[in-house]
Design a protein around this motif. Structure first.
Motif, PDB file in Angstrom:
ATOM      1  N   SER A  77     -30.309  39.301  40.755  1.00  0.00           N
ATOM      2  CA  SER A  77     -30.698  40.518  41.473  1.00  0.00           C
ATOM      3  C   SER A  77     -30.270  41.768  40.712  1.00  0.00           C
ATOM      4  O   SER A  77     -30.981  42.779  40.714  1.00  0.00           O
ATOM      5  CB  SER A  77     -30.119  40.522  42.887  1.00  0.00           C
ATOM      6  OG  SER A  77     -28.721  40.599  42.860  1.00  0.00           O
ATOM      7  N   SER A  78     -29.154  41.687  40.023  1.00  0.00           N
ATOM      8  CA  SER A  78     -28.665  42.830  39.253  1.00  0.00           C
ATOM      9  C   SER A  78     -29.609  43.179  38.097  1.00  0.00           C
ATOM     10  O   SER A  78     -29.951  44.347  37.893  1.00  0.00           O
ATOM     11  CB  SER A  78     -27.265  42.520  38.714  1.00  0.00           C
ATOM     12  OG  SER A  78     -26.826  43.514  37.840  1.00  0.00           O
ATOM     13  N   VAL A  79     -30.048  42.169  37.361  1.00  0.00           N
ATOM     14  CA  VAL A  79     -30.917  42.465  36.219  1.00  0.00           C
ATOM     15  C   VAL A  79     -32.308  42.889  36.676  1.00  0.00           C
ATOM     16  O   VAL A  79     -32.980  43.673  36.000  1.00  0.00           O
ATOM     17  CB  VAL A  79     -30.994  41.290  35.213  1.00  0.00           C
ATOM     18  CG1 VAL A  79     -29.627  41.046  34.588  1.00  0.00           C
ATOM     19  CG2 VAL A  79     -31.534  40.041  35.847  1.00  0.00           C
ATOM     20  N   THR A  80     -32.739  42.401  37.828  1.00  0.00           N
ATOM     21  CA  THR A  80     -34.007  42.855  38.386  1.00  0.00           C
ATOM     22  C   THR A  80     -33.899  44.319  38.802  1.00  0.00           C
ATOM     23  O   THR A  80     -34.816  45.111  38.569  1.00  0.00           O
ATOM     24  CB  THR A  80     -34.412  41.974  39.586  1.00  0.00           C
ATOM     25  OG1 THR A  80     -34.506  40.620  39.138  1.00  0.00           O
ATOM     26  CG2 THR A  80     -35.727  42.407  40.181  1.00  0.00           C
ATOM     27  N   ASP A  81     -32.764  44.681  39.390  1.00  0.00           N
ATOM     28  CA  ASP A  81     -32.516  46.083  39.735  1.00  0.00           C
ATOM     29  C   ASP A  81     -32.520  46.958  38.482  1.00  0.00           C
ATOM     30  O   ASP A  81     -33.071  48.060  38.489  1.00  0.00           O
ATOM     31  CB  ASP A  81     -31.178  46.213  40.473  1.00  0.00           C
ATOM     32  CG  ASP A  81     -30.823  47.653  40.793  1.00  0.00           C
ATOM     33  OD1 ASP A  81     -31.640  48.334  41.446  1.00  0.00           O
ATOM     34  OD2 ASP A  81     -29.720  48.092  40.395  1.00  0.00           O
ATOM     35  N   PHE A  82     -31.928  46.461  37.410  1.00  0.00           N
ATOM     36  CA  PHE A  82     -31.905  47.199  36.142  1.00  0.00           C
ATOM     37  C   PHE A  82     -33.329  47.473  35.653  1.00  0.00           C
ATOM     38  O   PHE A  82     -33.674  48.602  35.300  1.00  0.00           O
ATOM     39  CB  PHE A  82     -31.109  46.400  35.100  1.00  0.00           C
ATOM     40  CG  PHE A  82     -31.075  47.015  33.741  1.00  0.00           C
ATOM     41  CD1 PHE A  82     -30.469  48.238  33.536  1.00  0.00           C
ATOM     42  CD2 PHE A  82     -31.643  46.360  32.662  1.00  0.00           C
ATOM     43  CE1 PHE A  82     -30.428  48.813  32.261  1.00  0.00           C
ATOM     44  CE2 PHE A  82     -31.603  46.920  31.392  1.00  0.00           C
ATOM     45  CZ  PHE A  82     -30.994  48.151  31.198  1.00  0.00           C
ATOM     46  N   LEU A 101     -20.945  29.262  42.629  1.00  0.00           N
ATOM     47  CA  LEU A 101     -21.828  29.258  41.465  1.00  0.00           C
ATOM     48  C   LEU A 101     -23.177  29.862  41.827  1.00  0.00           C
ATOM     49  O   LEU A 101     -23.682  30.743  41.122  1.00  0.00           O
ATOM     50  CB  LEU A 101     -21.996  27.828  40.945  1.00  0.00           C
ATOM     51  CG  LEU A 101     -22.949  27.636  39.777  1.00  0.00           C
ATOM     52  CD1 LEU A 101     -22.405  28.310  38.532  1.00  0.00           C
ATOM     53  CD2 LEU A 101     -23.156  26.141  39.525  1.00  0.00           C
ATOM     54  N   MET A 102     -23.750  29.415  42.938  1.00  0.00           N
ATOM     55  CA  MET A 102     -25.047  29.927  43.357  1.00  0.00           C
ATOM     56  C   MET A 102     -24.963  31.427  43.662  1.00  0.00           C
ATOM     57  O   MET A 102     -25.856  32.196  43.288  1.00  0.00           O
ATOM     58  CB  MET A 102     -25.545  29.175  44.587  1.00  0.00           C
ATOM     59  CG  MET A 102     -26.927  29.620  45.034  1.00  0.00           C
ATOM     60  SD  MET A 102     -27.661  28.608  46.330  1.00  0.00           S
ATOM     61  CE  MET A 102     -26.400  28.562  47.563  1.00  0.00           C
ATOM     62  N   GLU A 103     -23.886  31.854  44.284  1.00  0.00           N
ATOM     63  CA  GLU A 103     -23.717  33.266  44.621  1.00  0.00           C
ATOM     64  C   GLU A 103     -23.676  34.142  43.364  1.00  0.00           C
ATOM     65  O   GLU A 103     -24.333  35.185  43.305  1.00  0.00           O
ATOM     66  CB  GLU A 103     -22.439  33.450  45.428  1.00  0.00           C
ATOM     67  CG  GLU A 103     -22.192  34.869  45.879  1.00  0.00           C
ATOM     68  CD  GLU A 103     -20.912  34.977  46.688  1.00  0.00           C
ATOM     69  OE1 GLU A 103     -20.182  35.956  46.471  1.00  0.00           O
ATOM     70  OE2 GLU A 103     -20.651  34.096  47.519  1.00  0.00           O
ATOM     71  N   GLN A 104     -22.928  33.709  42.360  1.00  0.00           N
ATOM     72  CA  GLN A 104     -22.833  34.500  41.139  1.00  0.00           C
ATOM     73  C   GLN A 104     -24.176  34.534  40.401  1.00  0.00           C
ATOM     74  O   GLN A 104     -24.576  35.570  39.872  1.00  0.00           O
ATOM     75  CB  GLN A 104     -21.725  33.964  40.222  1.00  0.00           C
ATOM     76  CG  GLN A 104     -20.345  34.013  40.834  1.00  0.00           C
ATOM     77  CD  GLN A 104     -20.024  35.289  41.587  1.00  0.00           C
ATOM     78  OE1 GLN A 104     -20.106  36.383  41.022  1.00  0.00           O
ATOM     79  NE2 GLN A 104     -19.678  35.170  42.851  1.00  0.00           N
ATOM     80  N   CYS A 105     -24.859  33.409  40.374  1.00  0.00           N
ATOM     81  CA  CYS A 105     -26.187  33.368  39.741  1.00  0.00           C
ATOM     82  C   CYS A 105     -27.148  34.316  40.447  1.00  0.00           C
ATOM     83  O   CYS A 105     -27.905  35.048  39.797  1.00  0.00           O
ATOM     84  CB  CYS A 105     -26.745  31.945  39.750  1.00  0.00           C
ATOM     85  SG  CYS A 105     -25.870  30.815  38.652  1.00  0.00           S
ATOM     86  N   ALA A 106     -27.119  34.309  41.772  1.00  0.00           N
ATOM     87  CA  ALA A 106     -28.004  35.186  42.542  1.00  0.00           C
ATOM     88  C   ALA A 106     -27.651  36.654  42.320  1.00  0.00           C
ATOM     89  O   ALA A 106     -28.544  37.507  42.200  1.00  0.00           O
ATOM     90  CB  ALA A 106     -27.924  34.833  44.024  1.00  0.00           C
ATOM     91  N   LEU A 107     -26.360  36.958  42.243  1.00  0.00           N
ATOM     92  CA  LEU A 107     -25.942  38.338  41.983  1.00  0.00           C
ATOM     93  C   LEU A 107     -26.437  38.817  40.624  1.00  0.00           C
ATOM     94  O   LEU A 107     -26.918  39.942  40.487  1.00  0.00           O
ATOM     95  CB  LEU A 107     -24.421  38.461  42.059  1.00  0.00           C
ATOM     96  CG  LEU A 107     -23.808  38.442  43.452  1.00  0.00           C
ATOM     97  CD1 LEU A 107     -22.283  38.352  43.367  1.00  0.00           C
ATOM     98  CD2 LEU A 107     -24.225  39.675  44.241  1.00  0.00           C
ATOM     99  N   ILE A 108     -26.334  37.959  39.628  1.00  0.00           N
ATOM    100  CA  ILE A 108     -26.794  38.329  38.287  1.00  0.00           C
ATOM    101  C   ILE A 108     -28.303  38.530  38.281  1.00  0.00           C
ATOM    102  O   ILE A 108     -28.803  39.528  37.744  1.00  0.00           O
ATOM    103  CB  ILE A 108     -26.352  37.273  37.255  1.00  0.00           C
ATOM    104  CG1 ILE A 108     -24.833  37.300  37.091  1.00  0.00           C
ATOM    105  CG2 ILE A 108     -27.056  37.492  35.918  1.00  0.00           C
ATOM    106  CD1 ILE A 108     -24.259  36.113  36.350  1.00  0.00           C
ATOM    107  N   ALA A 159     -19.879  39.565  37.871  1.00  0.00           N
ATOM    108  CA  ALA A 159     -20.587  38.334  38.238  1.00  0.00           C
ATOM    109  C   ALA A 159     -20.761  37.425  37.023  1.00  0.00           C
ATOM    110  O   ALA A 159     -20.636  36.201  37.131  1.00  0.00           O
ATOM    111  CB  ALA A 159     -21.937  38.666  38.867  1.00  0.00           C
ATOM    112  N   SER A 160     -21.036  38.008  35.856  1.00  0.00           N
ATOM    113  CA  SER A 160     -21.190  37.214  34.632  1.00  0.00           C
ATOM    114  C   SER A 160     -19.888  36.526  34.249  1.00  0.00           C
ATOM    115  O   SER A 160     -19.890  35.346  33.866  1.00  0.00           O
ATOM    116  CB  SER A 160     -21.663  38.097  33.473  1.00  0.00           C
ATOM    117  OG  SER A 160     -22.944  38.599  33.721  1.00  0.00           O
TER     118      SER A 160
END
Length: 148
Positions: free
Chosen positions: A46-51, A37-44, A78-79
């Motif tokens: 970081s992904s939207v920050t990259d966007f 759960l924490m991994e997927q939240c972190a991926l999301i 990830a979502s």
């Protein structure tokens, strides 16, 4: 009678050992789900920050093609994983808001014509959704860890 006592003690000891193994396995499974759960939240997050960074690089620095290089499939994956892993209403609501704001900002940006007021409104909505998502993620992960 002594044989019956020994047999009973053996059975009780085995039952306790099996129960202990089951409880340990269950705790390990909960911990692993919390990690996922924490991994997927972190991926999301970081992904939207990259966007956002990519949009800023195109808008402010004039670097062409940055947004088109964004890894949208990784964000979607990830979502979806997050939606499978949790039923936490606050976290799912924050994810929905983040995804909606991201879709609106992304589709507006890809149109090529940027009105400053509309862009600022969409950027601000998306930018405010990120910390809300991160906070909801933290709360959901802490709740899951506390119940483990």
């Amino acid at each position: 009678m002594n044989a019956w006592g020994t047999l009973l003690a053996t059975i009780v000891g085995a039952a306790i050992a099996l129960l202990g193994q089951r409880l340990a396995k269950r705790a390990e499974d909960k911990a692993r789900l919390s990690e996922l759960l924490m991994e997927q939240c972190a991926l999301i997050a970081s992904s939207v920050t990259d966007f956002e960074d990519r949009i800023w690089e195109e808008r402010v620095l004039g670097m062409e093609g940055r947004v088109s290089g964004y890894d949208l499939p990784a964000h979607v994956l990830a979502s979806v994983r997050l939606r499978i892993l949790t039923r936490d209403a606050a976290l799912l609501a924050a994810l929905d808001e983040l995804d909606t704001a991201g879709k609106e900002l992304g589709s507006y940006w890809r149109q090529g014509r940027v009105d400053d007021d509309a862009y600022t409104r969409l950027w601000t909505r998306h930018h405010k959704a990120i910390p809300k998502f991160i906070n909801a993620s933290g709360e959901a992960v802490r709740r899951r860890l506390a119940s483990a």
